[in-house]
Design a protein around this motif. Structure first.
Motif, PDB file in Angstrom:
ATOM      1  N   LYS A 136       0.842  -1.206   0.000  1.00 32.94           N
ATOM      2  CA  LYS A 136       0.000   0.000   0.000  1.00 32.94           C
ATOM      3  C   LYS A 136       0.873   1.251   0.000  1.00 32.94           C
ATOM      4  O   LYS A 136       0.529   2.255  -0.639  1.00 32.94           O
ATOM      5  CB  LYS A 136      -0.939  -0.014   1.205  1.00 32.94           C
ATOM      6  CG  LYS A 136      -1.955  -1.145   1.192  1.00 32.94           C
ATOM      7  CD  LYS A 136      -2.877  -1.089   2.394  1.00 32.94           C
ATOM      8  CE  LYS A 136      -3.873  -2.248   2.378  1.00 32.94           C
ATOM      9  NZ  LYS A 136      -4.801  -2.207   3.536  1.00 32.94           N
ATOM     10  N   PHE A 137       1.971   1.188   0.722  1.00 32.62           N
ATOM     11  CA  PHE A 137       2.887   2.335   0.727  1.00 32.62           C
ATOM     12  C   PHE A 137       3.585   2.481  -0.626  1.00 32.62           C
ATOM     13  O   PHE A 137       3.794   3.596  -1.107  1.00 32.62           O
ATOM     14  CB  PHE A 137       3.912   2.190   1.851  1.00 32.62           C
ATOM     15  CG  PHE A 137       3.370   2.508   3.209  1.00 32.62           C
ATOM     16  CD1 PHE A 137       3.342   3.804   3.676  1.00 32.62           C
ATOM     17  CD2 PHE A 137       2.863   1.506   4.022  1.00 32.62           C
ATOM     18  CE1 PHE A 137       2.832   4.111   4.925  1.00 32.62           C
ATOM     19  CE2 PHE A 137       2.345   1.786   5.278  1.00 32.62           C
ATOM     20  CZ  PHE A 137       2.327   3.087   5.734  1.00 32.62           C
ATOM     21  N   LYS A 138       3.937   1.369  -1.225  1.00 27.61           N
ATOM     22  CA  LYS A 138       4.548   1.426  -2.556  1.00 27.61           C
ATOM     23  C   LYS A 138       3.553   1.961  -3.569  1.00 27.61           C
ATOM     24  O   LYS A 138       3.896   2.764  -4.451  1.00 27.61           O
ATOM     25  CB  LYS A 138       5.055   0.053  -2.987  1.00 27.61           C
ATOM     26  CG  LYS A 138       5.874   0.097  -4.280  1.00 27.61           C
ATOM     27  CD  LYS A 138       6.477  -1.238  -4.621  1.00 27.61           C
ATOM     28  CE  LYS A 138       7.444  -1.108  -5.808  1.00 27.61           C
ATOM     29  NZ  LYS A 138       6.827  -0.472  -6.988  1.00 27.61           N
ATOM     30  N   SER A 139       2.303   1.526  -3.458  1.00 22.91           N
ATOM     31  CA  SER A 139       1.258   2.021  -4.354  1.00 22.91           C
ATOM     32  C   SER A 139       1.065   3.519  -4.182  1.00 22.91           C
ATOM     33  O   SER A 139       0.906   4.258  -5.167  1.00 22.91           O
ATOM     34  CB  SER A 139      -0.048   1.283  -4.072  1.00 22.91           C
ATOM     35  OG  SER A 139      -1.102   1.794  -4.866  1.00 22.91           O
ATOM     36  N   LEU A 140       1.086   3.994  -2.919  1.00 21.89           N
ATOM     37  CA  LEU A 140       0.945   5.432  -2.672  1.00 21.89           C
ATOM     38  C   LEU A 140       2.088   6.195  -3.327  1.00 21.89           C
ATOM     39  O   LEU A 140       1.869   7.235  -3.971  1.00 21.89           O
ATOM     40  CB  LEU A 140       0.916   5.707  -1.174  1.00 21.89           C
ATOM     41  CG  LEU A 140       0.827   7.194  -0.785  1.00 21.89           C
ATOM     42  CD1 LEU A 140      -0.471   7.811  -1.281  1.00 21.89           C
ATOM     43  CD2 LEU A 140       0.949   7.363   0.736  1.00 21.89           C
ATOM     44  N   ALA A 141       3.313   5.701  -3.169  1.00 17.53           N
ATOM     45  CA  ALA A 141       4.470   6.374  -3.778  1.00 17.53           C
ATOM     46  C   ALA A 141       4.327   6.429  -5.294  1.00 17.53           C
ATOM     47  O   ALA A 141       4.582   7.462  -5.921  1.00 17.53           O
ATOM     48  CB  ALA A 141       5.759   5.662  -3.381  1.00 17.53           C
ATOM     49  N   ASP A 142       3.895   5.336  -5.890  1.00 20.76           N
ATOM     50  CA  ASP A 142       3.725   5.290  -7.352  1.00 20.76           C
ATOM     51  C   ASP A 142       2.625   6.243  -7.804  1.00 20.76           C
ATOM     52  O   ASP A 142       2.790   6.976  -8.787  1.00 20.76           O
ATOM     53  CB  ASP A 142       3.414   3.861  -7.807  1.00 20.76           C
ATOM     54  CG  ASP A 142       4.593   2.914  -7.610  1.00 20.76           C
ATOM     55  OD1 ASP A 142       5.734   3.404  -7.521  1.00 20.76           O
ATOM     56  OD2 ASP A 142       4.366   1.688  -7.543  1.00 20.76           O
ATOM     57  N   LEU A 143       1.509   6.247  -7.095  1.00 23.23           N
ATOM     58  CA  LEU A 143       0.394   7.137  -7.453  1.00 23.23           C
ATOM     59  C   LEU A 143       0.782   8.604  -7.290  1.00 23.23           C
ATOM     60  O   LEU A 143       0.286   9.462  -8.020  1.00 23.23           O
ATOM     61  CB  LEU A 143      -0.824   6.829  -6.583  1.00 23.23           C
ATOM     62  CG  LEU A 143      -1.591   5.547  -6.904  1.00 23.23           C
ATOM     63  CD1 LEU A 143      -2.657   5.283  -5.840  1.00 23.23           C
ATOM     64  CD2 LEU A 143      -2.240   5.634  -8.284  1.00 23.23           C
ATOM     65  N   ALA A 144       1.677   8.872  -6.345  1.00 21.63           N
ATOM     66  CA  ALA A 144       2.125  10.247  -6.087  1.00 21.63           C
ATOM     67  C   ALA A 144       3.198  10.693  -7.074  1.00 21.63           C
ATOM     68  O   ALA A 144       3.749  11.784  -6.935  1.00 21.63           O
ATOM     69  CB  ALA A 144       2.642  10.373  -4.660  1.00 21.63           C
ATOM     70  N   LEU A 145       3.503   9.851  -8.079  1.00 25.05           N
ATOM     71  CA  LEU A 145       4.508  10.142  -9.113  1.00 25.05           C
ATOM     72  C   LEU A 145       5.914  10.178  -8.544  1.00 25.05           C
ATOM     73  O   LEU A 145       6.786  10.891  -9.058  1.00 25.05           O
ATOM     74  CB  LEU A 145       4.184  11.459  -9.831  1.00 25.05           C
ATOM     75  CG  LEU A 145       2.766  11.593 -10.386  1.00 25.05           C
ATOM     76  CD1 LEU A 145       2.575  12.967 -11.039  1.00 25.05           C
ATOM     77  CD2 LEU A 145       2.460  10.484 -11.381  1.00 25.05           C
ATOM     78  N   SER A 146       6.142   9.422  -7.484  1.00 26.59           N
ATOM     79  CA  SER A 146       7.470   9.364  -6.880  1.00 26.59           C
ATOM     80  C   SER A 146       8.462   8.726  -7.847  1.00 26.59           C
ATOM     81  O   SER A 146       8.184   7.689  -8.454  1.00 26.59           O
ATOM     82  CB  SER A 146       7.422   8.551  -5.584  1.00 26.59           C
ATOM     83  OG  SER A 146       8.710   8.378  -5.045  1.00 26.59           O
ATOM     84  N   SER A 147       9.628   9.324  -7.964  1.00 21.69           N
ATOM     85  CA  SER A 147      10.668   8.850  -8.886  1.00 21.69           C
ATOM     86  C   SER A 147      11.730   8.031  -8.162  1.00 21.69           C
ATOM     87  O   SER A 147      12.873   7.964  -8.601  1.00 21.69           O
ATOM     88  CB  SER A 147      11.324  10.045  -9.584  1.00 21.69           C
ATOM     89  OG  SER A 147      11.923  10.914  -8.636  1.00 21.69           O
ATOM     90  N   HIS A 148      11.360   7.411  -7.042  1.00 23.86           N
ATOM     91  CA  HIS A 148      12.336   6.682  -6.229  1.00 23.86           C
ATOM     92  C   HIS A 148      13.030   5.598  -7.047  1.00 23.86           C
ATOM     93  O   HIS A 148      12.422   4.932  -7.879  1.00 23.86           O
ATOM     94  CB  HIS A 148      11.655   6.062  -5.005  1.00 23.86           C
ATOM     95  CG  HIS A 148      10.487   5.188  -5.320  1.00 23.86           C
ATOM     96  ND1 HIS A 148       9.207   5.696  -5.515  1.00 23.86           N
ATOM     97  CD2 HIS A 148      10.391   3.849  -5.497  1.00 23.86           C
ATOM     98  CE1 HIS A 148       8.380   4.697  -5.787  1.00 23.86           C
ATOM     99  NE2 HIS A 148       9.069   3.556  -5.789  1.00 23.86           N
ATOM    100  N   THR A 149      14.309   5.436  -6.772  1.00 26.02           N
ATOM    101  CA  THR A 149      15.090   4.367  -7.395  1.00 26.02           C
ATOM    102  C   THR A 149      15.026   3.090  -6.573  1.00 26.02           C
ATOM    103  O   THR A 149      15.310   2.008  -7.085  1.00 26.02           O
ATOM    104  CB  THR A 149      16.563   4.786  -7.534  1.00 26.02           C
ATOM    105  OG1 THR A 149      17.061   5.158  -6.238  1.00 26.02           O
ATOM    106  CG2 THR A 149      16.706   5.968  -8.490  1.00 26.02           C
TER     107      THR A 149
END
Length: 541
Positions: A93-106
């Protein structure tokens, strides 16, 4: 933003550092909330800004989940499941939130990964072999929710009027504490108190904002912090969900030692030149762990300290603390679905971008930012210069003289300085102020556009061409500057303006009307900010 000491050069001799930005890793005992989203947006904006400013550099950026500890163990029991199954359910769920927020994390790290566990064991053994870890008795006031011990001076009496119960709480977090005495492993934190003071005195920008820097330094100088050794293990018969102490399975490593080491676990994946981190983004409630415990552990292990610890404040809602039980809460997934990630990112940084003070989430204010600023000033201006009447009028226009006339002087001067003002604000972590300079410029260009009336039959072709060209130039510069904050909408804007993909770096945001005159405007694409649909006015909890 600071440059790294460790670097390499590519074949052309261009600087090619590896920058490293981190969010705190998020605890999986409950679903994500707006505070988690805020940390992600802040860190991602910094990472994107570094890449925009230094396009030849590499940027590593990590986020992830903190999956060990007593709270996870208790939450799993409450849900009649195992800790690992709970983590496997919540972490995505946290990964999904980061992805939905357009996070560019490596990197998205989970502390249950084998690589991370090995890194924690390696750090423990290094400190143990150097004599900084020993076994001894420990007693103090323990807060389960904080997973931390507190001294007598850090607790106070509290009376719960709803239950009639009296108990002690932490003066720092307000969480309930209980007296506890046990044998565990301890880290010689006292040994590093003066070294931490010396580090801060020689690096006055190591902690931001300054209020947090002053608070941490003062607590160390007054002997209120790092005045005793740190308990860094728990008996495994009380806490079994965690990383076992090497060579002693009867003890479990303290969850904060485990969690803090995640940053070094990620850095190892990118090579030695990635460490130390350029910026740790953390909430103000966990600044003590990042600004005292983590640097002390690094000093003990002879590792460089992070360059900057950026401590942001918290979010309230309508003037009150967010609470699920009262419905006074923002579900980040619902908010992104209704407004889009770009819009929510803009709002969070515009309102909460000074980091020193708590920010208040107001849905009507978010609606107003969308309709008045983004749609009214930015999107509407793009639509106006793309209108058929103006485009037909400009079909026979000649290139304009780039020297400003009296009508354009105020806007021209703002555009000349916009690039520098934006960089100055971003480099000092004043993201709200950076967006304020953009809003101010949007107000001015719209005032100028309305005054000239380029659509009017009474406005000459030359005046119309000049007005539209200044509007296009304003949008080009703002589109470039908004890329770290609104990655999708800024790309859409720059695509509409015909800006080449290789002309979108920070240095390209300087005033350049000659360039803009060579660009071809795309008038066939959709509206940049369409009207909000009805469901957007519903609650966000």
């Amino acid at each position: 933003m600071i440059s790294r000491n460790l670097h390499k050069f590519n074949r052309l001799g261009i600087r090619n550092y590896t920058h490293f930005v981190t969010t705190p890793i998020f605890y999986v005992n409950a679903d994500p909330h707006i505070g988690h989203l805020y940390s992600i947006v802040v860190a991602d904006t910094i990472a994107r800004y570094l890449k925009l400013k230094h396009p030849s550099d590499n940027v590593a950026y990590s986020t992830g989940t903190d999956e060990h500890g007593l709270k996870v163990q208790q939450a799993a029991t409450a849900h009649s499941t195992t800790p690992l199954k709970l983590c496997d359910n919540i972490s995505p769920k946290f990964k999904s939130l980061a992805d939905l927020a357009l996070s560019s994390h490596t990197d998205f790290i989970r502390t249950t990964s084998h690589h991370h566990i090995n890194t924690v064991h390696s750090l423990w053994l290094d400190l143990f072999n150097k004599g900084y870890i020993y076994k001894g008795s420990h007693q103090g006031w323990y807060a389960v929710s904080d997973e931390a011990f507190y001294s007598d001076s850090s607790v106070t009496d509290h009376f719960d009027h709803s239950t009639g119960e009296s108990y002690k709480i932490s003066t720092e977090t307000g969480k309930r504490v209980e007296w506890m005495s046990e044998t565990n492993y301890k880290f010689k934190l006292k040994h590093f108190r003066q070294k931490l003071i010396d580090w801060l005195l020689s690096n006055p920008k190591a902690i931001h904002p300054p209020q947090q820097y002053n608070a941490i330094l003062s607590s160390l100088q007054s002997n209120q912090s790092a005045n005793s050794d740190l308990s860094i293990s728990r008996p495994s018969n009380r806490l079994n969900w965690g990383i076992p102490v090497p060579n002693d399975p009867s003890h479990t490593i303290y969850v904060w030692i485990d969690a803090l080491t995640n940053y070094y676990s990620v850095a190892q994946l990118h090579g030695l030149s990635t460490w130390p981190a350029d910026i740790h983004v953390v909430g103000k409630d966990i600044i003590r762990f990042h600004a005292i415990y983590w640097p002390a552990l690094l000093l003990a292990s002879n590792k460089p300290l992070p360059k900057i610890i950026l401590s942001h404040a918290h979010w309230t809602m309508n003037g009150s603390k967010m609470s699920k039980s009262t419905g006074n809460v923002v579900d980040p997934f619902v908010a992104i679905h209704k407004y889009s990630a770009d819009v929510l990112r803009f709002y969070l940084l515009r309102v909460g971008g000074n980091f020193a003070n708590d920010a208040d989430f107001k849905q009507h204010e978010l609606d107003l930012k969308y309709s008045s600023t983004l749609k009214g000033l930015l999107g509407n201006l793009l639509s106006r210069i793309s209108g058929k009447k103006i485009m037909d009028k400009l079909s026979n226009a000649n290139p304009i003289d780039i020297h400003p006339n009296d009508n354009e002087e105020i806007l021209h001067n703002k555009l000349v300085s916009l690039h520098t003002r934006f960089i100055t604000s971003m480099d000092t972590f004043e993201m709200g102020k950076a967006l304020e300079t953009i809003e101010d410029t949007l107000h001015e260009v719209n005032r100028y556009f309305t005054k000239v009336e380029p659509w009017s039959d009474h406005t000459s072709i030359e005046e119309c061409a000049r007005c539209v060209m200044y509007a296009r130039e304003t949008l080009r510069i703002i589109g470039i500057l908004l890329q770290p904050i609104m990655p999708n909408k800024s790309k859409e804007l720059l695509d509409k303006l015909g800006v080449d993909l290789y002309a979108r770096n920070l240095q390209d945001a300087a005033l350049n009307i000659s360039l803009t005159q060579t660009l071809t405007l795309n008038t066939q694409t959709a509206v940049l900010f369409p009207p909000l649909i009805e469901k957007t006015t519903s609650n966000l909890n």
